[in-house]
Design an enzyme around this catalytic site. Structure first.
Site, PDB file in Angstrom:
ATOM      1  N   THR A   5       0.822  -1.208   0.000  1.00 25.98           N
ATOM      2  CA  THR A   5       0.000   0.000   0.000  1.00 25.98           C
ATOM      3  C   THR A   5       0.854   1.256   0.000  1.00 25.98           C
ATOM      4  O   THR A   5       1.929   1.277   0.589  1.00 25.98           O
ATOM      5  CB  THR A   5      -0.879   0.043   1.265  1.00 25.98           C
ATOM      6  OG1 THR A   5      -1.746  -1.058   1.236  1.00 25.98           O
ATOM      7  CG2 THR A   5      -1.688   1.319   1.347  1.00 25.98           C
ATOM      8  N   GLY A  49      -7.472   7.020   5.130  1.00 30.01           N
ATOM      9  CA  GLY A  49      -6.850   5.970   4.331  1.00 30.01           C
ATOM     10  C   GLY A  49      -6.086   5.030   5.236  1.00 30.01           C
ATOM     11  O   GLY A  49      -5.700   5.407   6.343  1.00 30.01           O
TER      12      GLY A  49
END
Length: 176
Positions: A5, A49
């Site tokens: 990520t 996020g």
């Protein structure tokens, strides 16, 4: 370090942009290219996020949304309360993820170690490609007239070209 990520938050001239890549990696295999790792919360007033395990991140998102409701949308109070619970709760402390959250005034990185960190320059990045995206975003912010959203997107593409756990299928949310 969390693999698979890159999440980047850029704050510039009153606007805030949060970007995340779409790659999900399991071991050395890419399992998905278009995952959504960012979201809006609190009626679109907060961006969030995650980097880390997806199930853990969704659990943390739910807990954070609960804290936002409890503290009537106060980002800092909700972040501190989540970090405290995350660090001390028997179940939560086993969750492996990092969160970046932002509203119009603040950007915060929250960890399970009890950290709630506000970056000095309004730019924060987490995940395996985070250092690359952070460096690119800082250079673009200091040396261009690009908007927060354009900086976030370009910095994410630079990170995707370097980090094998980050792809260029970028999702972007903004507050202005």
């Amino acid at each position: 370090m969390f693999h698979a990520t890159t999440i980047l938050c850029v704050r510039k001239e009153g606007a805030v942009a949060l970007a995340g890549d779409g790659q999900v990696t399991f071991g050395n295999t890419v399992m998905k290219h278009s995952a959504r790792k960012i979201r809006t919360m609190n009626d679109g007033k907060i961006l969030a996020g995650f980097a880390g395990s997806a199930a853990d991140a969704f659990t943390l998102f739910e807990k954070f949304e609960g804290k936002l409701q409890e503290f009537r949308g106060n980002l800092t109070r909700a972040a501190v309360a989540l970090a405290k619970d995350w660090r001390t709760d028997r179940v939560l402390r086993r969750l492996e993820a990092l969160l970046v959250v932002a509203d119009r005034e603040s950007t915060l990185v929250i960890s399970g170690a009890g950290d709630v960190i506000e970056p000095d320059d309004g730019i924060a990045a987490i995940g395996s490609g985070g250092p690359f995206a952070l460096a690119a975003a800082r250079a673009l912010a200091e040396n261009s007239d690009l908007s927060a959203g354009d900086i976030a997107e370009k910095a994410m593409r630079i990170a995707a070209g370097i980090c094998i756990y980050t792809n260029d299928q970028i999702k972007l949310e903004t507050l202005s």
